[in-house]
Design a protein around this motif. Structure first.
Motif, PDB file in Angstrom:
ATOM      1  N   LYS A   4      56.835-172.959 -51.059  1.00 46.83           N
ATOM      2  CA  LYS A   4      57.316-171.850 -50.233  1.00 46.83           C
ATOM      3  C   LYS A   4      56.603-170.582 -50.675  1.00 46.83           C
ATOM      4  N   LEU A   5      56.137-169.822 -49.707  1.00 45.24           N
ATOM      5  CA  LEU A   5      55.524-168.529 -50.015  1.00 45.24           C
ATOM      6  C   LEU A   5      56.635-167.542 -50.326  1.00 45.24           C
ATOM      7  N   ILE A   6      56.687-167.085 -51.573  1.00 42.78           N
ATOM      8  CA  ILE A   6      57.728-166.142 -51.992  1.00 42.78           C
ATOM      9  C   ILE A   6      57.395-164.717 -51.566  1.00 42.78           C
ATOM     10  N   GLY A   7      56.131-164.363 -51.686  1.00 44.21           N
ATOM     11  CA  GLY A   7      55.734-163.002 -51.338  1.00 44.21           C
ATOM     12  C   GLY A   7      54.227-162.885 -51.231  1.00 44.21           C
ATOM     13  N   HIS A   8      53.787-161.805 -50.611  1.00 46.40           N
ATOM     14  CA  HIS A   8      52.344-161.548 -50.504  1.00 46.40           C
ATOM     15  C   HIS A   8      52.120-160.050 -50.387  1.00 46.40           C
ATOM     16  N   THR A   9      50.895-159.636 -50.633  1.00 47.09           N
ATOM     17  CA  THR A   9      50.572-158.217 -50.656  1.00 47.09           C
ATOM     18  C   THR A   9      50.776-157.582 -49.288  1.00 47.09           C
ATOM     19  N   GLN A  10      51.501-156.472 -49.294  1.00 42.95           N
ATOM     20  CA  GLN A  10      51.739-155.733 -48.061  1.00 42.95           C
ATOM     21  C   GLN A  10      51.489-154.250 -48.284  1.00 42.95           C
ATOM     22  N   ILE A  43      44.017-153.917 -46.044  1.00 39.62           N
ATOM     23  CA  ILE A  43      43.675-153.844 -47.462  1.00 39.62           C
ATOM     24  C   ILE A  43      42.233-154.264 -47.681  1.00 39.62           C
ATOM     25  N   ALA A  44      41.820-155.356 -47.011  1.00 39.40           N
ATOM     26  CA  ALA A  44      40.447-155.831 -47.158  1.00 39.40           C
ATOM     27  C   ALA A  44      39.450-154.778 -46.691  1.00 39.40           C
ATOM     28  N   LEU A  45      39.734-154.167 -45.531  1.00 41.65           N
ATOM     29  CA  LEU A  45      38.824-153.136 -45.033  1.00 41.65           C
ATOM     30  C   LEU A  45      38.744-151.965 -46.000  1.00 41.65           C
ATOM     31  N   SER A  46      39.886-151.557 -46.548  1.00 35.70           N
ATOM     32  CA  SER A  46      39.902-150.443 -47.504  1.00 35.70           C
ATOM     33  C   SER A  46      39.039-150.760 -48.717  1.00 35.70           C
ATOM     34  N   ALA A  47      39.161-151.987 -49.230  1.00 38.74           N
ATOM     35  CA  ALA A  47      38.404-152.366 -50.425  1.00 38.74           C
ATOM     36  C   ALA A  47      36.919-152.494 -50.127  1.00 38.74           C
ATOM     37  N   GLU A  99      40.143-159.855 -53.780  1.00 40.98           N
ATOM     38  CA  GLU A  99      41.067-160.060 -54.901  1.00 40.98           C
ATOM     39  C   GLU A  99      42.258-159.117 -54.866  1.00 40.98           C
ATOM     40  N   HIS A 100      42.245-158.154 -53.959  1.00 41.94           N
ATOM     41  CA  HIS A 100      43.354-157.194 -53.848  1.00 41.94           C
ATOM     42  C   HIS A 100      44.509-157.742 -53.007  1.00 41.94           C
ATOM     43  N   ASN A 204      45.096-164.494 -56.078  1.00 44.35           N
ATOM     44  CA  ASN A 204      44.523-163.609 -55.068  1.00 44.35           C
ATOM     45  C   ASN A 204      43.753-164.441 -54.047  1.00 44.35           C
ATOM     46  N   LEU A 205      43.422-163.831 -52.942  1.00 41.46           N
ATOM     47  CA  LEU A 205      42.806-164.564 -51.840  1.00 41.46           C
ATOM     48  C   LEU A 205      41.486-165.202 -52.252  1.00 41.46           C
TER      49      LEU A 205
END
Length: 249
Positions: A4-10, A43-47, A99-100, A204-205
């Motif tokens: 189960k996915l508990i959480g992810h970056t938001q 997030i990916a675009l920002s990084a 990785e973010h 991370n991704l």
């Protein structure tokens, strides 16, 4: 096996407020020309663009988002120009920018054999059920240790019976050791690789894509291959754009 996915970056509410327009009754919403972009894409675009842009990281989505999310991809491979940028980043190997974006999973009922394999992936974080502190006697809260049975064993009644007999004997010996005062941290030495455990895993991704490229391949062992597919499905459900990057070597 269950995961189960508990959480992810938001994105934070503060970032929403600064980058996207307005709030309604305290609920943050997106009303921009960028359209329906995911938190992971923002997030990916920002990084990615931080490495090449004179704009501040906190301003990139606001100032450059329309360009990337509202125009067609220039490489002819479909999607938006943000999709093109992500494809370029992955192809060029600049995946540190992914990785973010992190994902945390509850993984339940996998074998210690699988655990030994997955811990070879260095950039995951693990919290694993202890065989020292979790007692595994038949009359304990756990009811004894559970175990995974490979299909190559279960499909043959003769091998299945022999396998189950071995597990029963191991449980009996474990019980006997504990009853005779052997501490759990030493009694666990008789437990098999088949014994199940539960763990929380965060990756991370970039690390998850790398894991899938190896463990999603047909030459990987069946149990960890199943885990790789379940993790892939959980990630894609919340960040659909990542599907294109799950590939096996």
């Amino acid at each position: 096996m269950q995961i189960k996915l508990i959480g992810h970056t938001q994105l934070s509410c503060e970032f929403y407020d600064e980058v996207f327009l307005g709030t309604t009754d305290g609920i943050y919403y997106r009303s921009t020309n960028e359209g329906d972009i995911s938190d992971g894409q923002a997030i990916a675009l920002s990084a990615i663009r931080t490495c090449y842009s004179h704009n501040k990281p906190s301003e990139i989505v606001k100032l450059e988002g329309e360009k990337y999310f509202s125009t067609d991809a220039k490489d002819g491979e479909g999607g938006t120009d943000a999709d093109r940028l992500l494809r370029h980043i992955v192809k060029s190997g600049h995946t540190s920018t992914l990785e973010h974006i992190n994902f945390t999973f509850a993984i339940e009922g996998v074998s210690r054999s699988l655990l030994a394999q997955i811990t070879r992936h260095r950039h995951f974080s693990f919290s694993v059920q202890s065989q020292r502190y979790v007692k595994l006697e038949s009359d304990s809260k756990s009811g004894g240790f559970e175990y995974v049975t490979p299909e190559s064993i279960s499909k043959n009644p003769k091998t299945h019976a022999a396998y189950d007999f071995a597990m029963t004997e191991i449980q009996r010996i474990y019980n006997e050791l504990r009853a005779n005062g052997v501490v759990a941290e030493d009694a666990r030495y008789v437990l098999p690789n088949a014994a199940t455990c539960n763990l929380v895993l965060t990756g991370n991704l970039r690390s998850i894509l790398e894991f899938y490229s190896k463990r999603g391949a047909k030459q990987a062992q069946w149990e960890i291959r199943e885990l790789a597919e379940l993790m892939k499905s959980a990630v894609i459900e919340v960040e659909p754009w990542t599907e294109a990057f799950f590939k096996v070597k």
